[in-house]
Design a protein around this motif. Structure first.
Motif: not given
Lengths: 476, 172
Positions: A261-289
């Motif tokens: 159903n659409l709600f589950s699909s939207a929830f999954g997409t949002l959650s997945s993106n949020a996790i990905g963004n979190s990991d990406a920002l963490a990676a960018a921070l980790a790359a700083t001196g």
């Protein structure tokens, strides 16, 4: 990295929920979704080269509870101090302990800083810190006579914490809250960011009204701590019993799997993106001196330390504009505001924390080579009564504020300091100063420096046309 | 729901009912009532709950009758004051709770508002010479405005000093 349960994680990523509703939450996650595509192999350290020459950041330090600014900047000349001591009684700081300052321009009066703010005095004398006198919420310019005659419209619920916090952060006191001026500024300048994958609005102290925008939503970031020296994005709880990569991957796979159903699909997409963004920002921070500047291990110190790291990651994140929000509580000093030793007491401790943290942060921006591109400013619910309640001060209105940065035309006081006379020309009673500079003027000056055009200034500050000075001149 | 919450809700409802069912019901809430002099219209932009005109209510509100009664307790007093503020807000829902100093809040409760609604009679014995609402030991209550719908009310207690251990506090 800090780990939070899934629900809390999603909640913090959707930091605008409640203030702007689900649409803002969706836009927040949309804005951060592409962060997952940021290459994690960027090994550039967080150096000067990582901060673009046209980069600019605004950092709001919100003093939650209402700062007693009358003990931050104190009348120092004989008659001014006498009036101050007479009104403040037990709250009055001994004149011999004050730190006198010499503003570049003078109205004939002299002033001094609280004894716990030695770092601020040095920054003021070094021309990097400006003082904004008697700023507060206004619907329109207001005099004591107009206040008493009730012939002008006043901000509703004056002297009430939540209302005045919201009005300071919206700058539209005569309208129900919709967006904050930090959020509206972000909406207007976000196009300057060459990659808007990760939100340019980041909060180090949870959801706030200031950064609620129509398009850009705030991203919650954890401040630095012993276990996370740079701080970082709120992390998704991998398991309830510890880090288990397989279970973590399984959870992520579940979010990306097709849903019926659409709600589950939207929830999954949002959650997945949020996790990905979190990991990406963490990676960018980790790359700083590592930033060599030492920060005090305090609430505000750790928030500003993380902001310094987030600025150093701006190049990796391809952000040319960022708005940050930090907050420190404890300013509602109805009691125990001072002790016999003025270096002690609740207010002295808070001011010392602000002074040391702001100084460290400014030094960090020098180290990063972006001091001229980062402007830090204070805000608060309201000032406090000039009169003492016997043990502290009560809710007031206008208060003095600080602006710090390499672009600041510091070493001066902007606006008019109130007459330190109870029931005098600036007082509504009990030493509650009617603001002589509006939040709109204060914010508009910051917004223009940040890149908001004169044409768009009324979008960010709809009431600015009612006030005389859309540019107070404290920024170059 | 906790018993205390139920009790507070019932008490507030009862007091509201008393107000509504009085023979002069409507005087306070209906500005069209002929039994109360129509207040001068405030300027459109004026502060909503603070009218400059003096109080001239013809009827006495019973809401504050039990305040500081010898047989009562400070907890009961605080509940009465909380109810006064709540009833005030119910009459000025767009404005919210009265704010400011004790004297300013008391002025609003004693009729300095655009309906000239005096929930506390101006001659109530709990008022001191400065127009402040006082607790049973004669110390002005401290009103802490947290939001438009929430005010913390503090009695200094028997030692008559605020911010000490014997303070009694409630939230409206």
């Amino acid at each position: 990295m800090n780990v939070l349960p899934r629900r809390q994680f999603i909640g913090q990523c959707c930091a605008a929920v409640g203030a702007t509703g689900m649409m803002s939450a969706l836009s927040a996650l949309r804005a951060t979704a592409a962060a997952a595509s940021i290459p994690s192999g960027n090994n550039l350290p967080g150096t000067e080269a990582d901060v673009a020459s046209d980069y600019r950041a605004l950092v709001c330090i919100f003093l939650n509870g209402g700062n007693d600014a009358s003990n931050l900047i104190v009348p120092y000349d004989a008659s001014g101090y006498a009036a101050y001591a007479s009104a403040r009684t037990a709250l009055a700081l001994p004149q011999s302990t004050l730190l006198p300052i010499l503003p570049k321009t003078s109205d004939g009066r002299s002033f001094a800083l609280h004894p716990s703010t030695g770092e601020l005095k040095n920054l003021f004398e070094g021309g990097k810190l400006a003082i904004l006198a008697n700023v507060g919420t206004l619907v329109e310019p207001t005099t004591v006579a107009q206040y008493k005659a009730q012939s002008v419209k006043l901000p509703p619920q004056l002297f009430s914490h939540n209302d005045q916090q919201a009005q300071w952060q919206s700058s539209i006191p005569d309208q129900p809250f919709k967006t904050g001026w930090g959020g509206r500024m972000a909406d207007l300048v976000n196009s300057l960011n060459t990659n808007s994958a990760v939100s340019m609005s980041m909060t180090l102290n949870g959801v706030n009204s200031f950064q609620v925008g129509n398009l850009i939503s705030q991203l919650s970031v954890q401040p630095a701590s012993a276990s996370s020296p740079k701080g970082g994005p709120v992390a998704f709880a991998r398991t309830t019993g510890g880090n288990n990569p397989n279970r973590y991957q399984t959870q992520k796979d579940l979010f990306t799997s097709p849903q019926s159903n659409l709600f589950s699909s939207a929830f999954g997409t949002l959650s997945s993106n949020a996790i990905g963004n979190s990991d990406a920002l963490a990676a960018a921070l980790a790359a700083t001196g590592t930033i060599a500047t030492s920060f005090p291990d305090t609430s505000l110190g750790n928030q500003l330390k993380s902001i310094a790291y987030l600025i150093s990651a701006a190049g990796t994140l391809k952000l040319k504009r960022q708005v940050f929000f930090a907050r420190i509580g404890g300013w509602d000093t109805h009691a125990d505001q001072v002790e016999a030793d003025v270096s002690l007491g609740a207010h002295a401790g808070l001011l010392q924390q602000v002074s040391q943290a702001m100084n460290a942060f400014y030094n960090a921006t020098i180290e990063l080579g972006c001091a001229n591109q980062v402007t830090t400013f204070t805000a608060s619910d309201f000032g406090r009564t000039f009169t003492s309640n016997g043990d502290g001060s009560d809710h007031g209105w206008g208060g003095h504020h600080l602006v710090l940065g390499g672009a600041v035309k510091g070493g001066d006081i902007y606006g008019r300091m109130p007459s330190p006379v109870v029931n005098g020309p600036d007082d509504t009673g009990l030493g509650r100063w009617i603001p002589t500079t509006s939040v709109d003027e204060y914010g508009a000056t910051l917004a223009r420096w940040f890149g908001v055009s004169d044409t768009n200034l009324p979008v960010a500050f709809p009431n600015i046309g009612r006030f005389a000075k859309p540019n107070l001149g404290f920024l170059g | 729901m906790k018993p205390a919450t139920i009790y507070l809700a019932v008490a507030a409802g009862f007091l509201l009912l008393l107000l509504v069912l009085r023979p002069d019901a409507g005087v306070a809430t209906d500005p069209r009532s002929p039994r109360i002099a129509a207040p001068p219209a405030p300027p459109a932009s004026a502060a909503p709950a603070l009218a400059a005109s003096p109080v001239a209510s013809e009827e006495r509100s019973p809401l504050a009758d039990g305040l500081n009664a010898p047989a009562g307790t400070v907890d009961e007093d605080l509940r009465i004051v909380a109810t006064l503020i709540e009833v005030f807000r119910s009459n000025f829902p767009r404005d919210g709770n009265p704010t400011g100093s004790n004297a300013e809040i008391t002025a609003a409760l004693t009729g300095r508002n655009r309906l000239r609604l005096a929930l506390v009679p101006p001659d109530h014995p709990a008022l001191n010479a400065r127009g402040e609402l006082c607790d049973r030991w004669g110390t002005p209550f401290f009103f802490h405005s947290e939001s438009r719908v929430q005010t913390e009310i503090r009695s200094a207690g028997p030692d008559r000093k605020h911010w000490t251990e014997d303070d009694v506090v409630t939230k409206q």
